[in-house]
Design a protein around this motif. Sequence first.
Motif, PDB file in Angstrom:
ATOM      1  N   ILE A 392       0.814  -1.184   0.011  1.00 43.46           N
ATOM      2  CA  ILE A 392       0.055   0.217   0.198  1.00 43.46           C
ATOM      3  C   ILE A 392       0.814   1.264   0.081  1.00 43.46           C
ATOM      4  CG2 ILE A 392      -2.065  -0.886   0.936  1.00 43.46           C
ATOM      5  CD1 ILE A 392      -1.146  -0.250   3.619  1.00 43.46           C
ATOM      6  N   GLY A 393       2.067   1.216  -0.164  1.00 46.29           N
ATOM      7  CA  GLY A 393       3.021   2.478  -0.461  1.00 46.29           C
ATOM      8  C   GLY A 393       3.282   3.152   0.822  1.00 46.29           C
ATOM      9  N   ILE A 394       3.586   2.675   2.013  1.00 50.19           N
ATOM     10  CA  ILE A 394       4.043   3.386   3.012  1.00 50.19           C
ATOM     11  C   ILE A 394       5.418   3.449   3.284  1.00 50.19           C
ATOM     12  CG2 ILE A 394       3.732   3.476   5.480  1.00 50.19           C
ATOM     13  CD1 ILE A 394       0.712   2.602   5.446  1.00 50.19           C
ATOM     14  N   PRO A 395       6.104   4.389   3.423  1.00 52.83           N
ATOM     15  CA  PRO A 395       7.284   4.595   3.766  1.00 52.83           C
ATOM     16  C   PRO A 395       7.872   4.299   4.755  1.00 52.83           C
ATOM     17  CG  PRO A 395       6.450   6.719   3.613  1.00 52.83           C
ATOM     18  CD  PRO A 395       5.326   5.900   3.145  1.00 52.83           C
ATOM     19  N   LEU A 396       9.384   3.700   5.078  1.00 51.99           N
ATOM     20  CA  LEU A 396       9.842   3.318   6.174  1.00 51.99           C
ATOM     21  C   LEU A 396      10.332   4.738   6.762  1.00 51.99           C
ATOM     22  CD1 LEU A 396      10.294   0.871   8.029  1.00 51.99           C
ATOM     23  CD2 LEU A 396      12.350   0.324   6.742  1.00 51.99           C
ATOM     24  N   PRO A 397      10.007   4.988   8.016  1.00 53.70           N
ATOM     25  CA  PRO A 397      10.373   6.623   8.551  1.00 53.70           C
ATOM     26  C   PRO A 397      11.835   6.728   8.621  1.00 53.70           C
ATOM     27  CG  PRO A 397       8.668   5.386  10.128  1.00 53.70           C
ATOM     28  CD  PRO A 397       9.142   4.204   8.991  1.00 53.70           C
ATOM     29  N   LEU A 398      12.356   7.687   8.199  1.00 53.36           N
ATOM     30  CA  LEU A 398      13.427   8.350   8.086  1.00 53.36           C
ATOM     31  C   LEU A 398      14.589   7.535   7.149  1.00 53.36           C
ATOM     32  CD1 LEU A 398      14.199   9.072  11.849  1.00 53.36           C
ATOM     33  CD2 LEU A 398      13.485  10.540  10.158  1.00 53.36           C
ATOM     34  N   ILE A 399      14.224   6.400   6.415  1.00 53.99           N
ATOM     35  CA  ILE A 399      14.746   5.552   5.941  1.00 53.99           C
ATOM     36  C   ILE A 399      14.599   5.592   4.256  1.00 53.99           C
ATOM     37  CG2 ILE A 399      15.594   3.051   5.540  1.00 53.99           C
ATOM     38  CD1 ILE A 399      16.430   4.177   8.168  1.00 53.99           C
ATOM     39  N   SER A 400      13.250   5.257   3.996  1.00 50.04           N
ATOM     40  CA  SER A 400      12.846   5.313   2.603  1.00 50.04           C
ATOM     41  C   SER A 400      13.175   6.803   1.829  1.00 50.04           C
ATOM     42  CB  SER A 400      11.438   4.985   2.418  1.00 50.04           C
ATOM     43  OG  SER A 400      10.898   3.832   2.907  1.00 50.04           O
ATOM     44  N   TYR A 401      13.339   6.655   0.615  1.00 51.51           N
ATOM     45  CA  TYR A 401      13.699   8.019  -0.156  1.00 51.51           C
ATOM     46  C   TYR A 401      12.308   8.736  -0.035  1.00 51.51           C
ATOM     47  CZ  TYR A 401      13.867  11.076  -4.072  1.00 51.51           C
ATOM     48  OH  TYR A 401      13.830  12.337  -4.750  1.00 51.51           O
ATOM     49  N   GLY A 402      12.519   9.892   0.160  1.00 49.08           N
ATOM     50  CA  GLY A 402      11.479  10.850  -0.106  1.00 49.08           C
ATOM     51  C   GLY A 402      11.373  12.195   0.706  1.00 49.08           C
ATOM     52  N   GLY A 403      11.419  13.269   0.261  1.00 48.02           N
ATOM     53  CA  GLY A 403      11.794  14.630   0.884  1.00 48.02           C
ATOM     54  C   GLY A 403      10.336  14.856   1.757  1.00 48.02           C
ATOM     55  N   SER A 404       9.292  14.555   1.301  1.00 46.14           N
ATOM     56  CA  SER A 404       8.064  14.713   2.227  1.00 46.14           C
ATOM     57  C   SER A 404       7.977  14.090   3.548  1.00 46.14           C
ATOM     58  CB  SER A 404       6.713  14.526   1.502  1.00 46.14           C
ATOM     59  OG  SER A 404       6.796  15.315   0.166  1.00 46.14           O
ATOM     60  N   SER A 405       8.466  12.969   3.314  1.00 48.20           N
ATOM     61  CA  SER A 405       8.444  11.919   4.457  1.00 48.20           C
ATOM     62  C   SER A 405       9.758  12.222   5.590  1.00 48.20           C
ATOM     63  CB  SER A 405       8.581  10.483   4.026  1.00 48.20           C
ATOM     64  OG  SER A 405       8.745   9.522   4.916  1.00 48.20           O
ATOM     65  N   LEU A 406      10.642  12.265   5.003  1.00 48.24           N
ATOM     66  CA  LEU A 406      11.845  12.812   5.898  1.00 48.24           C
ATOM     67  C   LEU A 406      11.589  14.197   6.579  1.00 48.24           C
ATOM     68  CD1 LEU A 406      14.548  12.073   6.943  1.00 48.24           C
ATOM     69  CD2 LEU A 406      15.636  13.222   4.672  1.00 48.24           C
ATOM     70  N   MET A 407      11.382  15.250   5.886  1.00 46.37           N
ATOM     71  CA  MET A 407      11.041  16.325   6.442  1.00 46.37           C
ATOM     72  C   MET A 407       9.939  16.186   7.637  1.00 46.37           C
ATOM     73  SD  MET A 407      11.563  19.636   3.748  1.00 46.37           S
ATOM     74  CE  MET A 407      10.550  18.599   2.205  1.00 46.37           C
ATOM     75  N   THR A 408       8.676  15.724   7.382  1.00 44.29           N
ATOM     76  CA  THR A 408       7.718  15.434   7.957  1.00 44.29           C
ATOM     77  C   THR A 408       8.117  14.686   9.485  1.00 44.29           C
ATOM     78  OG1 THR A 408       5.949  15.345   6.451  1.00 44.29           O
ATOM     79  CG2 THR A 408       5.373  14.197   8.413  1.00 44.29           C
ATOM     80  N   PHE A 409       8.774  13.432   9.385  1.00 44.18           N
ATOM     81  CA  PHE A 409       9.401  12.748  10.404  1.00 44.18           C
ATOM     82  C   PHE A 409      10.316  13.625  11.294  1.00 44.18           C
ATOM     83  CE2 PHE A 409       7.531   9.138   8.385  1.00 44.18           C
ATOM     84  CZ  PHE A 409       6.766   8.595   9.458  1.00 44.18           C
ATOM     85  N   THR A 410      11.024  14.605  10.726  1.00 41.97           N
ATOM     86  CA  THR A 410      12.180  15.211  11.214  1.00 41.97           C
ATOM     87  C   THR A 410      11.501  16.346  12.291  1.00 41.97           C
ATOM     88  OG1 THR A 410      13.880  15.109   9.556  1.00 41.97           O
ATOM     89  CG2 THR A 410      13.945  16.901  11.109  1.00 41.97           C
ATOM     90  N   MET A 411      10.397  17.108  11.625  1.00 44.17           N
ATOM     91  CA  MET A 411       9.609  17.960  12.202  1.00 44.17           C
ATOM     92  C   MET A 411       8.715  17.271  13.253  1.00 44.17           C
ATOM     93  SD  MET A 411       8.285  20.589   9.458  1.00 44.17           S
ATOM     94  CE  MET A 411       7.484  19.504   8.386  1.00 44.17           C
TER      95      MET A 411
END
Length: 428
Positions: A392-411
């Motif tokens: 279902i296309g859910i990224p692995l936090p802080l690991i998967s490629y993706g700017g939206s995901s990385l910045m969101t988990f960082t914030m």
Amino acid sequence: MNRSKDKLTQGIDWPILGLYLALVIIGLLAIFAAEYREGDNVIQNILHLQKNYSRQLMWFGISIILASVIWLTDSKFFTATANLAYVFGIILLLLVLAIGKDVKGSHSWISVGGFQFQPAELTKLFTNLALAKYLSSLETDFSKLRSRVIAAAIAMLPACIIVLQSETGLALVYLSFFLVMYREGLPGVLLIIAFSAIILVLSALLVDKNILFGIFTVAAAIVIYFSRYEIKRKRSRLAVIISVWAFCSIFVMFVVPFIFTKVLKDYQVRRIEVMLGKENDPKATYNTRQSMIAIGSGGLFGKGYLKGTQTRFDFVPEQSTDFIFCTIGEDFGFIGSLVFLGLYITLLFRIIFIAERQRSTFSRVYAYGVASIIFFHVAINIAMTIGLAPVIGIPLPLISYGGSSLMTFTMLIFIMLRLDADRQMVLR
């Protein structure tokens, strides 16, 4: 100067910071392993942003800037702007429906200049803030049904809009907020009902509905027989048994078939059937099969960094995003995967520890929201890669490629750190 430096870092939770940096670095190395090929000019790729690992490095730099800004911001700012941020997030999601861009079947992206971002990721942060704001309000009595309905609406409104964007995976993550509500007093019976509904759905997909109806009927008859003396004294018990029997029967006979034929799209049904082993089409099962082969080929200790054949020869799809765990499993094996998962488990327990030491309801609820979001992402993503959940296309936090995901988990993480650093300020 030393005093100024001490003041700048005062109150920061170093274990969380260390785990955050460790996971991001592992993510960068995993993305590099998934994309690197012999003869690549790594420096040129980084300078010209030609590969995902180079772009992820850029997003990491931007994330560090965002983290620094958050750390220098007064924690009161986040409580004061929580509702405004939530409204902004809802507007962004609605804007996607109007001007969004289709990417791999998902209408959930907005293009700005040469970059794309996914508001559904960012809105998780805004929803967490809004839920924390509502549950910490002096007017909120979470023991009452009205307050629980409002809290559920805050969590599910963005999820419903995201479903309209054909991004079911990220919409499911918003269910994680019910774990937060459970911590704040939501009755455990509701979680039992939810898990029971999941079991009924799986049963309806795996067993003939007429057989299930027979099982429910026999089970109800047995319960009535052994409860006959209590039923004579209390007629309402019979009504409860019959109601449960009727609900289960109607659910598997009519509700589940309706959902799978009229509500879900064909590709969503196929993904669920792949997970349950009911889909025999090689094309439909390809992603999951290749993922499991890659992880299994790593054995106990792995093939070694940059030596994974399944990964390096592009057998695994989306290997730097949804299936990034395959790279870790193939290169470092079962032992490396356990160590890797240990980092996530340590992070989650540390966040829960931070949540429980908060003096304000807002900070506690927010921290539990961070833990719940990360838990859902990790559990679903890894279950997806080993065939225990649909793709279902859910990224692995802080690991998967993706700017939206990385910045969101960082914030998400750094707002929690900021709130924790100011925990001596009792907001409620």
